[in-house]
Design a protein around this motif. Structure first.
Motif, PDB file in Angstrom:
ATOM      1  N   THR B   5       0.838  -1.195   0.000  1.00 58.32           N
ATOM      2  CA  THR B   5       0.000   0.000   0.000  1.00 58.32           C
ATOM      3  C   THR B   5       0.871   1.242   0.000  1.00 58.32           C
ATOM      4  O   THR B   5       1.897   1.303   0.699  1.00 58.32           O
ATOM      5  CB  THR B   5      -0.940   0.030   1.223  1.00 58.32           C
ATOM      6  N   GLN B   6       0.441   2.227  -0.788  1.00 56.66           N
ATOM      7  CA  GLN B   6       1.195   3.468  -0.907  1.00 56.66           C
ATOM      8  C   GLN B   6       0.265   4.646  -0.645  1.00 56.66           C
ATOM      9  O   GLN B   6      -0.917   4.596  -0.955  1.00 56.66           O
ATOM     10  CB  GLN B   6       1.793   3.613  -2.317  1.00 56.66           C
ATOM     11  N   SER B   7       0.847   5.693  -0.080  1.00 59.08           N
ATOM     12  CA  SER B   7       0.075   6.917   0.123  1.00 59.08           C
ATOM     13  C   SER B   7       0.979   8.132  -0.024  1.00 59.08           C
ATOM     14  O   SER B   7       2.194   8.042   0.239  1.00 59.08           O
ATOM     15  CB  SER B   7      -0.570   6.909   1.520  1.00 59.08           C
ATOM     16  N   PRO B   8       0.419   9.258  -0.480  1.00 58.48           N
ATOM     17  CA  PRO B   8      -0.929   9.386  -1.038  1.00 58.48           C
ATOM     18  C   PRO B   8      -0.972   8.800  -2.453  1.00 58.48           C
ATOM     19  O   PRO B   8       0.058   8.493  -3.031  1.00 58.48           O
ATOM     20  CB  PRO B   8      -1.111  10.904  -1.067  1.00 58.48           C
ATOM     21  N   THR B   9      -2.160   8.654  -3.003  1.00 59.59           N
ATOM     22  CA  THR B   9      -2.269   8.104  -4.355  1.00 59.59           C
ATOM     23  C   THR B   9      -2.003   9.173  -5.404  1.00 59.59           C
ATOM     24  O   THR B   9      -1.437   8.880  -6.462  1.00 59.59           O
ATOM     25  CB  THR B   9      -3.657   7.497  -4.586  1.00 59.59           C
ATOM     26  N   HIS B  10      -2.433  10.391  -5.110  1.00 54.97           N
ATOM     27  CA  HIS B  10      -2.180  11.510  -6.016  1.00 54.97           C
ATOM     28  C   HIS B  10      -1.790  12.723  -5.188  1.00 54.97           C
ATOM     29  O   HIS B  10      -2.305  12.915  -4.080  1.00 54.97           O
ATOM     30  CB  HIS B  10      -3.436  11.880  -6.825  1.00 54.97           C
ATOM     31  N   LEU B  11      -0.885  13.530  -5.718  1.00 55.82           N
ATOM     32  CA  LEU B  11      -0.585  14.799  -5.066  1.00 55.82           C
ATOM     33  C   LEU B  11      -0.006  15.779  -6.060  1.00 55.82           C
ATOM     34  O   LEU B  11       0.624  15.368  -7.043  1.00 55.82           O
ATOM     35  CB  LEU B  11       0.334  14.615  -3.862  1.00 55.82           C
ATOM     36  N   ILE B  12      -0.258  17.045  -5.777  1.00 56.49           N
ATOM     37  CA  ILE B  12       0.234  18.131  -6.622  1.00 56.49           C
ATOM     38  C   ILE B  12       1.095  19.046  -5.775  1.00 56.49           C
ATOM     39  O   ILE B  12       0.683  19.459  -4.685  1.00 56.49           O
ATOM     40  CB  ILE B  12      -0.937  18.926  -7.254  1.00 56.49           C
ATOM     41  N   LYS B  13       2.286  19.334  -6.267  1.00 57.21           N
ATOM     42  CA  LYS B  13       3.220  20.230  -5.572  1.00 57.21           C
ATOM     43  C   LYS B  13       3.701  21.283  -6.553  1.00 57.21           C
ATOM     44  O   LYS B  13       3.530  21.153  -7.769  1.00 57.21           O
ATOM     45  CB  LYS B  13       4.417  19.426  -5.038  1.00 57.21           C
ATOM     46  N   THR B  14       4.340  22.301  -6.024  1.00 58.01           N
ATOM     47  CA  THR B  14       4.964  23.309  -6.886  1.00 58.01           C
ATOM     48  C   THR B  14       6.482  23.190  -6.805  1.00 58.01           C
ATOM     49  O   THR B  14       7.013  22.598  -5.843  1.00 58.01           O
ATOM     50  CB  THR B  14       4.532  24.734  -6.495  1.00 58.01           C
ATOM     51  N   ARG B  15       7.139  23.735  -7.797  1.00 58.87           N
ATOM     52  CA  ARG B  15       8.601  23.669  -7.853  1.00 58.87           C
ATOM     53  C   ARG B  15       9.224  24.200  -6.573  1.00 58.87           C
ATOM     54  O   ARG B  15       8.770  25.199  -6.011  1.00 58.87           O
ATOM     55  CB  ARG B  15       9.122  24.483  -9.028  1.00 58.87           C
ATOM     56  N   GLY B  16      10.246  23.514  -6.110  1.00 57.77           N
ATOM     57  CA  GLY B  16      10.951  23.929  -4.904  1.00 57.77           C
ATOM     58  C   GLY B  16      10.413  23.313  -3.622  1.00 57.77           C
ATOM     59  O   GLY B  16      11.101  23.329  -2.597  1.00 57.77           O
ATOM     60  N   GLN B  17       9.208  22.776  -3.674  1.00 63.62           N
ATOM     61  CA  GLN B  17       8.646  22.161  -2.474  1.00 63.62           C
ATOM     62  C   GLN B  17       9.272  20.793  -2.205  1.00 63.62           C
ATOM     63  O   GLN B  17      10.064  20.274  -2.994  1.00 63.62           O
ATOM     64  CB  GLN B  17       7.118  22.018  -2.617  1.00 63.62           C
ATOM     65  N   HIS B  18       8.866  20.242  -1.077  1.00 61.31           N
ATOM     66  CA  HIS B  18       9.345  18.939  -0.635  1.00 61.31           C
ATOM     67  C   HIS B  18       8.162  17.976  -0.614  1.00 61.31           C
ATOM     68  O   HIS B  18       7.022  18.385  -0.376  1.00 61.31           O
ATOM     69  CB  HIS B  18       9.942  19.107   0.765  1.00 61.31           C
ATOM     70  N   VAL B  19       8.424  16.677  -0.860  1.00 57.80           N
ATOM     71  CA  VAL B  19       7.359  15.693  -0.813  1.00 57.80           C
ATOM     72  C   VAL B  19       7.847  14.440  -0.079  1.00 57.80           C
ATOM     73  O   VAL B  19       9.032  14.081  -0.138  1.00 57.80           O
ATOM     74  CB  VAL B  19       6.879  15.325  -2.239  1.00 57.80           C
ATOM     75  N   THR B  20       6.914  13.815   0.656  1.00 59.20           N
ATOM     76  CA  THR B  20       7.194  12.534   1.317  1.00 59.20           C
ATOM     77  C   THR B  20       6.150  11.523   0.865  1.00 59.20           C
ATOM     78  O   THR B  20       4.957  11.768   0.974  1.00 59.20           O
ATOM     79  CB  THR B  20       7.137  12.667   2.848  1.00 59.20           C
TER      80      THR B  20
END
Lengths: 111, 114
Positions: B5-20
């Motif tokens: 199982t993975q989360s989140p399934t979809h996400l939107i970020k902007t340039r320069g941001q961080h994601v986990t």
């Protein structure tokens, strides 16, 4: 480095037609070879595998034979169904277990 | 039995941001790998962890990092996001680290960077 090359898609066939998707590889050592399938809206799943030369992997009517002399692992099925429409990925695995994938081949089967 | 199982399934970020991105392997599986799949291409290997140690790293910049927790779940972190990081990120688990066994893939986290 190690690499996998697949035939370009999309491949469009009529139901009950014969399918071949070509796959060749470059690798040092003795990799294991795999075919993975990605159905629309689903995750990648293993279709079949072969771990040494001359092994034949088979599943759901699909077959592929590990040919060391031609560095190939072509996927075949004698009679495709509409439900076989998906993206097919050839892959190899070296000593560490990481997979190296080809670019994928889209199969469309029309009734 | 639950698959990967993975989360989140979809996400939107902007340039320069961080994601986990997060991944829970199949129960009993000790090896977790991460792959990046850009639209129209095959998945590319990013990281492999086994027994909480990094066992392999693909050709990705240092902005990409990952870790595996004592319960064998894993996180993939990407810093300073670029437009080119837009992709489907796949997590895969296996019982052990081997080149002959099957990898079980999750459905992925689709990241869009604007």
């Amino acid at each position: 480095g190690d690499s996998v090359t697949q035939m370009e898609g999309p491949v469009t066939l009529s139901e009950e037609a014969f399918l071949t998707i070509n796959c060749t590889y470059t690798a040092t050592g003795y990799p294991s070879l795999f075919w993975y399938v990605q159905y629309p809206g689903e995750g990648l799943q293993l279709l079949l595998k072969a771990t040494k030369a001359d092994d034949k992997g088979s599943n759901k009517g699909f077959e592929a034979t590990y040919r060391k002399e031609t560095t190939s692992f072509h996927l075949e099925k004698g009679s495709v169904q509409v439900s076989d429409s998906a993206v097919y990925f050839c892959a190899l695995s070296g000593d560490t277990g990481k997979l190296i994938f080809g670019q994928g081949t889209t199969l469309q089967v029309k009734p | 039995d639950a698959g990967v199982t993975q989360s989140p399934t979809h996400l939107i970020k902007t340039r320069g941001q961080h994601v986990t991105l997060r991944c829970s392997p199949i129960s009993g599986h000790k090896s977790v790998s991460w792959y990046q799949q850009v639209l129209g291409q095959g998945p590319q290997f990013i990281f492999q962890y086994y027994e909480k140690e990094e066992r392999g790293r693909g050709n990705f910049p240092d902005r990409f990092s990952a870790r595996q927790f004592p319960n064998y779940s894993s996180e993939l972190n990407v810093n300073a996001l670029l437009l080119g990081d837009s992709a489907l990120y796949l997590c895969a688990s296996s019982l052990v680290q081997t080149n002959t066994g099957e990898l079980f893939f999750g459905e992925g986290s689709r990241l869009t960077v604007l």
